[in-house]
Design a protein around this motif. Sequence first.
Motif, PDB file in Angstrom:
ATOM      1  N   ILE A 142     -13.326  -2.800 -31.709  1.00  0.00           N
ATOM      2  CA  ILE A 142     -15.121  -2.835 -31.273  1.00  0.00           C
ATOM      3  C   ILE A 142     -15.503  -1.728 -32.367  1.00  0.00           C
ATOM      4  CG2 ILE A 142     -15.115  -0.615 -29.843  1.00  0.00           C
ATOM      5  CD1 ILE A 142     -17.506  -3.369 -29.228  1.00  0.00           C
ATOM      6  N   PRO A 143     -14.717  -1.324 -33.045  1.00  0.00           N
ATOM      7  CA  PRO A 143     -15.093  -0.114 -33.625  1.00  0.00           C
ATOM      8  C   PRO A 143     -15.641  -0.767 -35.075  1.00  0.00           C
ATOM      9  CG  PRO A 143     -12.488   0.777 -33.081  1.00  0.00           C
ATOM     10  CD  PRO A 143     -13.155  -0.393 -32.194  1.00  0.00           C
ATOM     11  N   THR A 144     -15.378  -2.446 -35.271  1.00  0.00           N
ATOM     12  CA  THR A 144     -15.695  -2.692 -36.250  1.00  0.00           C
ATOM     13  C   THR A 144     -17.297  -2.670 -36.543  1.00  0.00           C
ATOM     14  OG1 THR A 144     -13.615  -4.594 -35.853  1.00  0.00           O
ATOM     15  CG2 THR A 144     -15.053  -5.261 -37.385  1.00  0.00           C
ATOM     16  N   ALA A 145     -17.658  -2.660 -35.010  1.00  0.00           N
ATOM     17  CA  ALA A 145     -19.558  -2.851 -34.840  1.00  0.00           C
ATOM     18  C   ALA A 145     -20.251  -1.252 -35.225  1.00  0.00           C
ATOM     19  CB  ALA A 145     -20.099  -2.943 -33.297  1.00  0.00           C
ATOM     20  N   VAL A 146     -19.659  -0.045 -35.813  1.00  0.00           N
ATOM     21  CA  VAL A 146     -19.757   1.288 -36.312  1.00  0.00           C
ATOM     22  C   VAL A 146     -19.552   0.556 -37.722  1.00  0.00           C
ATOM     23  CG1 VAL A 146     -18.936   3.652 -36.395  1.00  0.00           C
ATOM     24  CG2 VAL A 146     -18.857   1.259 -33.990  1.00  0.00           C
ATOM     25  N   SER A 147     -20.857   1.709 -38.437  1.00  0.00           N
ATOM     26  CA  SER A 147     -20.942   1.734 -39.946  1.00  0.00           C
ATOM     27  C   SER A 147     -20.118   2.434 -40.149  1.00  0.00           C
ATOM     28  CB  SER A 147     -22.779   1.482 -40.346  1.00  0.00           C
ATOM     29  OG  SER A 147     -22.737   2.937 -39.927  1.00  0.00           O
ATOM     30  N   PHE A 172     -16.523   7.027 -29.441  1.00  0.00           N
ATOM     31  CA  PHE A 172     -17.836   7.339 -28.803  1.00  0.00           C
ATOM     32  C   PHE A 172     -17.942   8.034 -27.894  1.00  0.00           C
ATOM     33  CE2 PHE A 172     -15.470   2.263 -30.297  1.00  0.00           C
ATOM     34  CZ  PHE A 172     -16.426   2.046 -30.550  1.00  0.00           C
ATOM     35  N   ASN A 187     -24.724  -2.297 -41.435  1.00  0.00           N
ATOM     36  CA  ASN A 187     -24.274  -1.467 -41.333  1.00  0.00           C
ATOM     37  C   ASN A 187     -24.000  -1.357 -43.135  1.00  0.00           C
ATOM     38  OD1 ASN A 187     -23.080  -1.206 -39.057  1.00  0.00           O
ATOM     39  ND2 ASN A 187     -21.328  -1.853 -38.743  1.00  0.00           N
ATOM     40  N   LEU A 218     -25.744  -2.981 -32.447  1.00  0.00           N
ATOM     41  CA  LEU A 218     -24.173  -3.718 -32.449  1.00  0.00           C
ATOM     42  C   LEU A 218     -23.132  -3.549 -31.665  1.00  0.00           C
ATOM     43  CD1 LEU A 218     -23.654  -3.349 -36.669  1.00  0.00           C
ATOM     44  CD2 LEU A 218     -25.072  -4.453 -35.070  1.00  0.00           C
ATOM     45  N   PHE A 267     -21.957  -7.070 -29.982  1.00  0.00           N
ATOM     46  CA  PHE A 267     -20.191  -7.572 -30.060  1.00  0.00           C
ATOM     47  C   PHE A 267     -19.889  -7.942 -28.902  1.00  0.00           C
ATOM     48  CE2 PHE A 267     -17.553  -6.329 -33.825  1.00  0.00           C
ATOM     49  CZ  PHE A 267     -18.841  -6.288 -35.111  1.00  0.00           C
TER      50      PHE A 267
END
Lengths: 319, 280
Positions: free
Chosen positions: A125-130, B30, B212, B258, B262
């Motif tokens: 899921i961190p892949t979603a973060v810019s 997060f 992104n 996102l 995801f």
Amino acid sequence: MSVTHQNPETRVKERNKSHLRTTLSFWAFMAPALIGLILFMGVPIIWGFLLSLSHAQNTIHFGHFIGIRNYTDLLTDPEFLNSLYTIVIFTLFIVPITFVFSLWLALMVNKVGRGKAFFRTVFFIPTAVSYAAASLIWRMSLFNGTAFGFVNHLTALFGMSPIAWIGTASPPWYWLVLVTVRIWLQVGFYMIIFLAALQEIPHSLYEAAAMDGATGGWQVLRYITLPQLRATSVSILLLCLIAAFQAFDEFYNILGGSGASSGNIGLARPPLVYIYSIALSSQDFGMGAAGGFILTALIVMFTVVQGKLFGFGESREGK
Amino acid sequence: MRARSTQEKIAVVSRYIVLSLLAVIFLLPFYLIVRNALMSDSQITSSHWVWFPVHPHWHNFVSLFHDPDAFMYEGLKNSALIAFGTLILQMLFSSMAGYALARIPMRGSNIIFFLILGTLMIPSAVTFVPTFALMATIGGVNTVWGILTPGVFSAFSIFLFRQFYLRFPDEIEEAGKLDGLGYFGIYWRLLLPNSVSIMMALGILAFVGSWNNFLWPLVIGQDPSAWTVQIVLSTFLTAQTVHLHELFAATAVAVAPLIVIFLFMQRYIMEGAKFSSGKE
């Protein structure tokens, strides 16, 4: 069209017509992509090359040619050389760590029975973060240099005083900040690729290995799993290397200045940040373009060396 | 089933422990976003660590969108336009080109294909300065289309569409021809409806990459009216005074769409991730 009673002449005409239709269709379907690629790949390459040979201060036009002086100036500019050095060190850290960590994660997650999907999602899921968003969290919360930074809060529990993570040259804690943010962002992506490749290894190989008396995970890993992952490994190393050499976002956002201060970017300024400031801040487009070519040459060099060491990936893998 | 030895049991349990610890670490950022986004400035900077605010400051999001210096609304709008535009145009143009390369017999099409593949090796490091020069010439600086267009054309997508259409069964195409379909009809009526899975995989990848993206929007969108949400985030760091609560609320807003994509489209994204390593 009627096919009966045609004389040879009209048949040739028909064939020519259909040939013309095929040609027109081909170019009509290709046109948008082709024009776009020519405009945004072909033109910039040529324009950039001509710019790099020009004295183009405050202008985006080439023409005032000065030979290779932009290149020689850059290659004798200690700041630029320093930036190349910085990115090489960064890459030498990032690539092996990412590779080993993502492979290890894939092997672990692959062995998990219940909860496999959960772990896969969490690491992915961190892949979603810019990079911009992650840099913000790393700089302002996780590795904030004051007492309210999360890591400083944890170390305070052990009686340590707050560490200025990105504020000092020695010890160079900022490397920890820069390396961890990239690893957090990309390791799950490569893990997914490894997981997919792991699933494609024929089960019979493991059975054969067990019959041959391969004992312990290490032998199986070394003689079965790793060789089977070879092509995947090579492409992951390549993707990771090229991306690392073009690092910009996290350096710019984590070390960059705020308000009137110039920030800590002087601690570790990668080439792309330096090229950006040459071209966009100092408006020297000729030198900026030359910097892009030098960086590309460096990437090609390292890619070739890496290819010589680990192979370029076998084409036979393509189905 | 044979009974597991104690050693195996220990291995399984320790694997779960290690992975769970790692999962906590991976989710930590997060947690920090959510926690800080719901706190006031003084609560965030308090030296006394509070794990979660008793009274969440939902108002942070209101003040974020009302802050005239934050440009959050414009940023979101621009990012959405650019990401959806890239998604639609890239899928359309790449599938068209992939179809032509795979299915329309044409002398020299292999040369074109290899030229397109060649552009894969050009890093953005070498193109961003001259592409800026190009955009300055054609009036694309500080515009949404100026940010959008270079990302539309992807040799990588064209390549994957070509490979995909090469495997398309000949019989279906022949049947289409018998029904009187031309090249356009075959593409539109037969190939596109069968391209949903690859379009989902590559399309989401294009969307995420576009949303992104940072360096190009930074180069080309200097005026706040052309800022994407990533640039808006970045300007929180470069502002004279940092409003911490708005900064974290903005991060939450920028990341949330996102995360949702995801979680709901994970299957397609993983498919896309596999594509990008050269696997089919």
